[in-house]
Design an enzyme around this catalytic site. Structure first.
Site, mmCIF file in Angstrom:
data_model
loop_
_atom_site.group_PDB
_atom_site.id
_atom_site.type_symbol
_atom_site.label_atom_id
_atom_site.label_comp_id
_atom_site.label_asym_id
_atom_site.label_seq_id
_atom_site.Cartn_x
_atom_site.Cartn_y
_atom_site.Cartn_z
ATOM 1 N N PHE A 153 0.854 -1.185 0.000
ATOM 2 C CA PHE A 153 0.000 0.000 0.000
ATOM 3 C C PHE A 153 0.892 1.239 0.000
ATOM 4 O O PHE A 153 2.044 1.175 0.424
ATOM 5 C CB PHE A 153 -0.902 0.007 1.245
ATOM 6 C CG PHE A 153 -2.365 -0.076 0.909
ATOM 7 C CD1 PHE A 153 -2.924 -1.274 0.527
ATOM 8 C CD2 PHE A 153 -3.176 1.057 0.962
ATOM 9 C CE1 PHE A 153 -4.276 -1.351 0.206
ATOM 10 C CE2 PHE A 153 -4.520 0.986 0.654
ATOM 11 C CZ PHE A 153 -5.071 -0.209 0.267
ATOM 12 N N GLN A 198 -7.532 14.979 2.966
ATOM 13 C CA GLN A 198 -6.889 14.076 2.010
ATOM 14 C C GLN A 198 -7.704 13.910 0.733
ATOM 15 O O GLN A 198 -8.900 13.601 0.803
ATOM 16 C CB GLN A 198 -6.705 12.703 2.654
ATOM 17 C CG GLN A 198 -6.106 11.688 1.679
ATOM 18 C CD GLN A 198 -5.555 10.471 2.393
ATOM 19 O OE1 GLN A 198 -6.283 9.533 2.674
ATOM 20 N NE2 GLN A 198 -4.287 10.502 2.718
ATOM 21 N N LEU A 213 -14.632 5.496 -5.000
ATOM 22 C CA LEU A 213 -13.230 5.107 -4.816
ATOM 23 C C LEU A 213 -12.833 3.844 -5.563
ATOM 24 O O LEU A 213 -13.551 2.852 -5.555
ATOM 25 C CB LEU A 213 -12.971 4.880 -3.322
ATOM 26 C CG LEU A 213 -11.489 4.768 -2.987
ATOM 27 C CD1 LEU A 213 -10.814 6.120 -3.095
ATOM 28 C CD2 LEU A 213 -11.285 4.173 -1.619
ATOM 29 N N HIS A 273 -11.353 12.410 0.357
ATOM 30 C CA HIS A 273 -11.431 11.068 0.933
ATOM 31 C C HIS A 273 -11.429 11.028 2.450
ATOM 32 O O HIS A 273 -12.126 10.223 3.055
ATOM 33 C CB HIS A 273 -10.240 10.275 0.407
ATOM 34 C CG HIS A 273 -10.249 8.829 0.770
ATOM 35 N ND1 HIS A 273 -11.280 7.982 0.429
ATOM 36 C CD2 HIS A 273 -9.354 8.059 1.446
ATOM 37 C CE1 HIS A 273 -11.024 6.762 0.875
ATOM 38 N NE2 HIS A 273 -9.874 6.780 1.497
ATOM 39 N N ARG A 325 -2.519 11.075 5.776
ATOM 40 C CA ARG A 325 -2.681 9.708 6.292
ATOM 41 C C ARG A 325 -2.212 8.692 5.253
ATOM 42 O O ARG A 325 -2.498 8.834 4.071
ATOM 43 C CB ARG A 325 -4.156 9.447 6.611
ATOM 44 C CG ARG A 325 -4.443 8.010 6.927
ATOM 45 C CD ARG A 325 -5.854 7.788 7.373
ATOM 46 N NE ARG A 325 -6.841 7.781 6.324
ATOM 47 C CZ ARG A 325 -7.108 6.747 5.514
ATOM 48 N NH1 ARG A 325 -6.417 5.615 5.622
ATOM 49 N NH2 ARG A 325 -8.063 6.830 4.616
HETATM 50 C C1 LIG Z 1 -14.667 4.419 0.120
HETATM 51 C C2 LIG Z 1 -13.714 4.376 1.290
HETATM 52 C C3 LIG Z 1 -12.741 3.388 1.365
HETATM 53 C C4 LIG Z 1 -11.856 3.348 2.439
HETATM 54 N N1 LIG Z 1 -10.922 2.349 2.498
HETATM 55 C C5 LIG Z 1 -10.081 2.290 3.565
HETATM 56 C C6 LIG Z 1 -9.153 1.214 3.688
HETATM 57 O O1 LIG Z 1 -9.094 0.313 2.863
HETATM 58 N N2 LIG Z 1 -8.327 1.195 4.758
HETATM 59 C C7 LIG Z 1 -8.365 2.185 5.726
HETATM 60 O O2 LIG Z 1 -7.591 2.119 6.681
HETATM 61 N N3 LIG Z 1 -9.258 3.193 5.643
HETATM 62 C C8 LIG Z 1 -10.114 3.262 4.592
HETATM 63 N N4 LIG Z 1 -11.019 4.287 4.519
HETATM 64 C C9 LIG Z 1 -11.154 5.226 5.649
HETATM 65 C C10 LIG Z 1 -11.929 4.545 6.773
HETATM 66 O O3 LIG Z 1 -12.851 3.634 6.240
HETATM 67 C C11 LIG Z 1 -12.697 5.538 7.635
HETATM 68 O O4 LIG Z 1 -11.866 6.602 8.009
HETATM 69 C C12 LIG Z 1 -13.197 4.847 8.903
HETATM 70 O O5 LIG Z 1 -13.900 3.680 8.567
HETATM 71 C C13 LIG Z 1 -14.054 5.765 9.744
HETATM 72 O O6 LIG Z 1 -14.629 4.994 10.769
HETATM 73 P P1 LIG Z 1 -15.408 5.681 11.955
HETATM 74 O O7 LIG Z 1 -15.772 4.598 12.889
HETATM 75 O O8 LIG Z 1 -14.604 6.807 12.487
HETATM 76 O O9 LIG Z 1 -16.703 6.335 11.270
HETATM 77 P P2 LIG Z 1 -17.780 5.806 10.200
HETATM 78 O O10 LIG Z 1 -17.583 4.411 9.808
HETATM 79 O O11 LIG Z 1 -17.823 6.844 9.129
HETATM 80 O O12 LIG Z 1 -19.119 5.863 11.024
HETATM 81 C C14 LIG Z 1 -19.696 7.069 11.457
HETATM 82 C C15 LIG Z 1 -20.899 6.745 12.287
HETATM 83 O O13 LIG Z 1 -21.385 7.923 12.914
HETATM 84 C C16 LIG Z 1 -22.774 7.972 12.775
HETATM 85 N N5 LIG Z 1 -23.186 9.381 12.865
HETATM 86 C C17 LIG Z 1 -22.632 10.451 12.261
HETATM 87 N N6 LIG Z 1 -23.286 11.570 12.611
HETATM 88 C C18 LIG Z 1 -24.281 11.189 13.450
HETATM 89 C C19 LIG Z 1 -25.306 11.883 14.143
HETATM 90 N N7 LIG Z 1 -25.482 13.205 14.045
HETATM 91 N N8 LIG Z 1 -26.151 11.153 14.906
HETATM 92 C C20 LIG Z 1 -26.033 9.819 15.018
HETATM 93 N N9 LIG Z 1 -25.069 9.112 14.383
HETATM 94 C C21 LIG Z 1 -24.207 9.808 13.622
HETATM 95 C C22 LIG Z 1 -23.057 7.324 11.448
HETATM 96 O O14 LIG Z 1 -24.395 6.895 11.372
HETATM 97 C C23 LIG Z 1 -22.061 6.173 11.501
HETATM 98 O O15 LIG Z 1 -22.607 5.100 12.228
HETATM 99 C C24 LIG Z 1 -11.927 4.338 3.448
HETATM 100 C C25 LIG Z 1 -12.895 5.327 3.380
HETATM 101 C C26 LIG Z 1 -13.765 5.372 2.304
HETATM 102 C C27 LIG Z 1 -14.773 6.488 2.254
#
Ligand SMILES: Cc1cc2nc3c(=O)[nH]c(=O)nc-3n(C[C@H](O)[C@H](O)[C@H](O)COP(=O)(O)OP(=O)(O)OC[C@H]3O[C@@H](n4cnc5c(N)ncnc54)[C@H](O)[C@@H]3O)c2cc1C
Length: 574
Positions: free
Chosen positions: A115, A235, A247, A347, A389
């Site tokens: 990666f 990013q 993506l 992203h 990142r």
């Molecule tokens: C297409 C894509 C591919 C990716 N691939 C990779 C990868 O291969 N490897 C890697 O390391 N990273 C990757 N990333 C980055 C990584 O996936 C994310 O940064 C990470 O999953 C974020 O996780 P999180 O738990 O912080 O939030 P999220 O998974 O975004 O979850 C956010 C949560 O908050 C809740 N929420 C938000 N606002 C509110 C509100 N007002 N009230 C109630 N609930 C709320 C939502 O409902 C959700 O449940 C990728 C990102 C994308 C977009």
């Protein structure tokens, strides 16, 4: 309706669920999510999760730490990065034991692939460090953690959107949430609130992020007095599908895919002779834009080609099936036979709610904690990603710091009693909603949103200069003014998207202002923040974190030193 839990977790992505598992049955936990739990954006993660397991070739956590520090352009806090890199192998084995079906080597070990920015021997050559489950890594981890939560009787409130944090004198007492199906308000009293609300890619016109990635948690914390850290570092992933931003994971290049310009030249060889197409994302995104500016985009347009045709059907079908499916569905391209048109797409937010390695939200440069408020995952800034990142480090960040937050929350709820605030926060939320429902303004939410996304994309994205950014800031202020005159078309109480869009837009306008202010303030180029008027990194003046605090007089900027332990800042060459 009123509820009471020891801990309330906002967000059911990997960060929120990992914290919930850790708290387990030691305390009562509720997880609130505005989308159905397993629809969180974590489920869209494709490529993998980084850990120096050395299953495919020699590797070490020190090399992982070094790569992350260098990838961050020396802005990441090295104590936090060390914590993450050291804890990575344990995190993967834990996932394996919980049931995550990782791809395997022929010997039956967890398979790994290359990666961007991950190297062996402190930058000598690319290394296979990403653990993966085909190109559905986030999906399988999210589903596994969710099952584990169900086993532990975690109480889920799906399709509950949090409207406000109940905060008095820098102490959090819970949240007020809106039930999407009924329009009913719910007050959740708790000893602790953990924000795990993910990113905010929707601020920009072209993004890989889900519709729910509107930065609610960051905006709510900011409005409640918590500072946001390093928000100018946004990013842009180099390979979004042209015009759509969907993506195409870096795994495509990790498996051997290459980028080509209109002359069929593998241009990354010129910019990063050692690691070529596997240079970090900030660099590759800039290189694509440079090619486009030099007239070497495909057909003179603003995109280049990602070529996988030489990988063979076996690799494509077994390891990249999902993304080649996206290329087929959304770009009409068969990646086995022809290259995929790609361009940079917004992203990931490196910045977020200033917090420490145990998830505590901090309010100043000496890390004074915000009572009862925690943050983890993409909405938090610990900071392990600094100015840029590396791929595969975000899933790792969500799990390492989600778990650590859960551990600290378990201790916190034992030590502290329930308290209730003096203010009636539900009444205030009801007044805000009824104000929006009865507003008679002329302005349309969709128009303001489109204008914000357009100006942020044009003026505050991969290349930045003072005067377009000042113009963008002026435009954001104008949009904030127009936002005061919106009205809703839908006045109903059942899945009123119009209302929720309005609330989310309010959050994004606040964050857009903070991003533009931080980007104007930082008169240097570092990681994803590239100033054409200040093209060099300037460690003398800017090797510091930018923090922005909300005050009655508007946003106030202050700084915090970067923690440097093992690796002194060097020139960043690949
Ligand atoms: C297409 C894509 C591919 C990716 N691939 C990779 C990868 O291969 N490897 C890697 O390391 N990273 C990757 N990333 C980055 C990584 O996936 C994310 O940064 C990470 O999953 C974020 O996780 P999180 O738990 O912080 O939030 P999220 O998974 O975004 O979850 C956010 C949560 O908050 C809740 N929420 C938000 N606002 C509110 C509100 N007002 N009230 C109630 N609930 C709320 C939502 O409902 C959700 O449940 C990728 C990102 C994308 C977009």
């Amino acid at each position: 309706m009123e509820h009471q839990f020891d801990a309330v977790i906002i967000g059911s992505g990997l960060a929120g669920l990992r914290a919930a598992i850790e708290i387990g049955e030691n305390a009562s936990v509720a997880v609130l999510s505005k989308v159905f739990a397993t629809r969180s954006h974590s489920g869209a993660a494709q490529g993998g999760i980084g850990a120096a397991l050395a299953n495919e070739e020699e590797d070490s956590w020190e090399w992982h730490m070094f790569d992350t520090v260098k990838g961050s352009d020396y802005l990441g806090d090295q104590d936090a990065i060390e914590t993450m890199a050291k804890d990575a192998p344990r995190t993967i084995f834990e996932l394996e034991h919980l049931g995550v079906p990782f791809n395997r080597t022929s010997e039956g070990k967890i398979a790994q692939r290359a990666f961007g920015g991950h190297t062996s021997g402190f930058g000598k050559a690319p290394v296979k460090r990403a653990c993966f489950a085909a190109d559905r890594t986030g999906r399988v981890i999210l589903d596994t953690l969710w099952e584990q939560c169900l086993q532990r009787n975690t109480k889920f409130f799906d399709e509950f959107q949090v409207l406000s944090l109940m905060v008095e004198d820098r102490r959090c007492y819970g949240v007020v949430a809106y039930e999407l199906a009924t329009g009913e308000l719910h007050t959740f009293y708790s000893k602790v609130v953990l924000l795990a609300t993910g990113g905010a890619g929707k601020i920009f016109k072209t993004t890989s992020n889900a519709f729910a990635s509107t930065g609610d948690g960051m905006a709510l914390a900011y409005r409640a007095g918590a500072p946001l850290e390093d928000m100018e570092f946004v990013q842009f992933h180099p390979t979004g599908i042209y015009k759509l931003g969907i993506l195409i994971s870096e795994a495509a290049r990790g498996e051997g895919g290459i980028l080509l310009n209109k002359d069929g030249e593998r241009f990354m060889e010129r910019y990063a002779p050692v690691i070529k197409d596997l240079a970090p994302r900030d660099m590759v995104s800039r290189c694509i834009m440079e090619e486009v500016r030099a007239g070497r985009g495909i057909d003179g347009q603003d995109y280049v080609h990602l070529d996988l045709t030489h990988l063979g059907e076996d690799v494509i079908n077994s390891k990249l099936a999902e993304i080649t499916g996206f290329a087929r569905t959304y770009a009409g391209v068969d990646a086995n036979k022809e290259p995929i048109p790609v361009q940079p797409t917004c992203h990931y937010m490196m910045g977020g709610i200033a917090s420490d390695v145990d998830g505590r939200v901090v309010v100043d440069s000496s890390d004074t904690p915000f009572e009862g408020l925690f943050a983890a995952g993409e909405c938090a800034c610990v900071s392990v990603h600094g100015a840029n990142r590396l791929g595969c480090n975000s899933l790792l960040d969500t799990l390492v710091f989600g778990r650590r937050s859960g551990m600290e929350i378990s201790r916190y709820v034992q030590r502290n009693d329930f308290q209730k605030p003096a203010t009636d926060f539900e009444k205030a939320a009801a007044a805000e909603i009824s104000g929006l429902m009865t507003a008679k303004g002329e302005e349309r939410i969709g128009d303001i949103m489109a204008d914000m996304q357009e100006v942020m994309m044009d003026n505050v994205s991969v290349f930045r200069t003072e005067s377009p950014m000042k113009e963008a800031l002026g435009k954001i202020m104008e949009l904030k003014g127009r936002y005061q005159h919106i009205s809703l078309q839908d006045k109903g109480s059942c899945f009123n998207r119009d209302l929720l869009d309005a609330l989310e837009l309010g959050h994004m306008l606040d964050l857009a202002e903070v991003i533009a202010m931080g980007a104007l303030f930082r008169q240097e180029s570092r990681g994803a923040h590239f100033r054409e008027d200040f093209p060099e990194r300037n460690d003398d003046d800017f090797l510091v974190h930018t923090l922005v605090r909300h005050t009655d007089k508007g946003p106030q900027i202050f700084n915090k030193p970067v923690t440097i332990t093992r690796f002194q800042p060097q020139e960043r060459k690949y």
